[in-house]
Design a protein around this motif. Structure first.
Motif, mmCIF file in Angstrom:
data_model
loop_
_atom_site.group_PDB
_atom_site.id
_atom_site.type_symbol
_atom_site.label_atom_id
_atom_site.label_comp_id
_atom_site.label_asym_id
_atom_site.label_seq_id
_atom_site.Cartn_x
_atom_site.Cartn_y
_atom_site.Cartn_z
ATOM 1 N N UNK B 160 0.854 -1.192 0.000
ATOM 2 C CA UNK B 160 0.000 0.000 0.000
ATOM 3 C C UNK B 160 0.895 1.249 0.000
ATOM 4 N N UNK B 161 0.343 2.414 -0.360
ATOM 5 C CA UNK B 161 1.139 3.641 -0.275
ATOM 6 C C UNK B 161 1.747 3.855 1.111
ATOM 7 N N UNK B 242 -5.103 7.990 -7.028
ATOM 8 C CA UNK B 242 -6.126 7.061 -6.541
ATOM 9 C C UNK B 242 -5.801 5.621 -6.942
ATOM 10 N N UNK B 243 -4.932 5.450 -7.942
ATOM 11 C CA UNK B 243 -4.502 4.096 -8.333
ATOM 12 C C UNK B 243 -3.180 3.703 -7.656
ATOM 13 N N UNK B 244 -2.847 4.404 -6.590
ATOM 14 C CA UNK B 244 -1.660 4.076 -5.795
ATOM 15 C C UNK B 244 -0.386 4.150 -6.625
ATOM 16 N N UNK B 245 -0.275 5.238 -7.378
ATOM 17 C CA UNK B 245 0.948 5.526 -8.138
ATOM 18 C C UNK B 245 1.635 6.706 -7.463
#
Lengths: 242, 250
Positions: B160-161, B242-245
């Motif tokens: 996860x971030x 929001x796409x964990x980039x």
């Protein structure tokens, strides 16, 4: 009929007005190895990073097992679609810590680190050695093992051997092919090395200027290139290797 | 102190300017600007405080505290303009610090609810928290830029971030807090804190002045911790899509 691992449907990527990818369309079948070749800046790594959603397409759609990547739960997608980078980043700790790193992120533990280490062609003596002390080739194989521990169905390989010497390159390549054959993993492999693409790939996609210019079976594409761009690229590469 | 005797202290600035000219340091203009700004700002705030202290109006006290927090947040934001919407985590951190410290001080009756206490103590606590916030944000941006490969690797492994950035957030929070901790360690040995010095010069009992100073030091320590932690943990989601980039600050 062959099952589809990944599919690109008119994919485009634009960043700050620069078009990195334009209208990429293609299919990667399960268990196959597709090599991406082309000059620097062709968009190969960008295309790769769309498959595990490290980047988002600006246009079109990318499907993994027929589900659009943005519809996947991100963590599940990245477990299914593993990635190994050109530079093997080692986390602080031992080789074992590094092999287990991905699983620990998901609250799991590595059951048989010895077997995994052997799978990537390394001696089990290295298991408790600090990862920072490994050679470049050993680090790359640990990075590969770390990703394989997640049991990915698809493996994205971004120039994984380009920073290695010729022996390490051969060892890492053999390891990857061995893993592919054993686990029927789909490989999407960016490489600058055309001989490597010839050796490993079932199919080759040639990219230039953000587009897939030509794609086809590895044997015929290298022997009978159709487009002037690919012909020029192959002859340039041939000149360089002379 | 009369205005005349105060004006003589400007000689110190003149000495600094002469030295700057002589050594070709090129800071004469900045010295003039800094001095003029300090005079105008402090005189202005002096009269405003006089008015607020005399009015005994809660609204004015709250307005002054809001002004202090707002200016501090805006200043800290200048350290991290590349992080979108970073002003909100900064405001949250400073407001949390202000509420937590004042609630304790007022709650246990260390200070009365009076403008002269609330506003001056807020200024000291928020001012130090602002410095901590600036240091934290500066370090966080460097951590993300230098640790891009590591963070991306964790994301690519399905982390996860929060898992990806946690070691970097820890470093940034430490960077925000360490100067306050270090200056607290050497207080009284290297420098006598300003508030204590001011009280002693104004004729207060040195022991009483030390007690007040200790109270402020503890508040500043707590404030720097609260601010750094709140800002650190509220800022990191803004470094991911929001796409964990990862969004690398440019």
């Amino acid at each position: 009929m062959e099952q589809i691992a990944m599919r690109f449907d008119n994919v485009g990527v634009t960043v700050a007005g620069n078009r990195l990818l334009t209208d990429v369309t293609g299919t990667v079948h399960k268990g196959r190895t597709v090599a991406l070749i082309g000059p620097s800046g062709a968009g190969k790594s960008t295309l790769l990073s769309l498959c595990n959603l490290l980047r988002t397409p600006s246009a079109g759609s990318v499907y993994v097992e027929e589900k659009e990547v943005r519809e996947w739960p991100v963590q599940a997608l990245r477990q299914k679609v593993g990635m190994v980078f050109q530079t093997a980043t080692m986390f602080p700790g031992t080789v074992e810590d590094n092999l287990a790193y991905g699983l620990r992120l998901h609250g799991q533990s590595l059951q048989n680190p010895e077997a995994l280490l052997e799978n990537v062609g390394l001696s089990t003596d290295l298991l408790h050695k600090p990862a920072a002390e490994l050679s470049g080739g050993q680090k790359q194989r640990v990075a590969l093992g770390r990703t394989l521990a997640m049991r990915p169905d698809i493996l994205l390989l971004d120039e994984v051997t380009s920073a290695l010497d010729i022996h390490a390159k051969h060892d890492v390549e053999t390891t990857i092919l061995d893993v592919r054959d054993r686990f029927k993993t789909t490989l999407f492999w960016v490489t600058h090395d055309l001989d490597q693409a010839r050796r490993v790939a079932d199919e080759v996609w040639f990219m230039a200027g953000g587009s897939v210019i030509e794609q086809g079976p590895a044997t015929s594409l290298f022997e009978h290139p159709n487009t002037p761009e690919l012909k020029a690229f192959l002859s340039e590469e041939e000149e360089e290797t002379k | 102190m009369t205005f005349l005797s105060l004006s003589f202290t400007l000689l110190f600035v003149v000495v600094a300017m002469v030295l700057s000219l002589w050594l070709k340091l090129g800071v004469e203009r900045d010295l003039v600007i800094a001095s003029v700004r300090a005079v105008i700002q402090l005189l202005l705030i002096g009269y405003i405080l006089k008015f607020v202290f005399a009015s005994h109006t809660v609204l004015f006290i709250l307005a002054m505290v809001a002004l202090i927090v707002g200016v501090a947040a805006w200043n800290a934001r200048s350290r991290a303009k590349t992080i979108p919407g970073v002003i909100w985590p900064i405001l949250a951190g400073l407001v949390a610090t202000e509420i937590a410290t004042q609630a304790v001080l007022l709650g246990i009756g260390v200070i009365p609810f009076q403008a002269r206490y609330i506003i001056t103590i807020s200024g000291m606590i928020v001012g130090n928290s602002m410095v901590a916030a600036g240091l934290l944000l500066n370090r966080l941006q460097r951590e993300v830029t230098n640790g891009e490969a590591e963070i991306t690797m964790v994301l690519a492994l399905g982390g996860t971030p929060k898992q990806a950035i946690y070691p970097h957030i820890k470093q940034a929070i430490r960077a925000g807090m360490i100067p306050t901790i270090d200056s607290t360690k050497t207080t009284g040995l290297v420098q006598l804190p300003g508030m204590m010095t001011g009280q002693i010069i104004a004729g207060a009992d040195p022991v009483q002045a030390v007690r007040y100073q200790l109270m402020i030091l503890f508040c500043i320590l707590a404030g720097s911790a609260i601010t750094s932690i709140v800002i650190g943990f509220l800022t990191y989601p803004r470094l991911f899509t929001s796409y964990q980039q990862l969004i690398v600050p440019k």
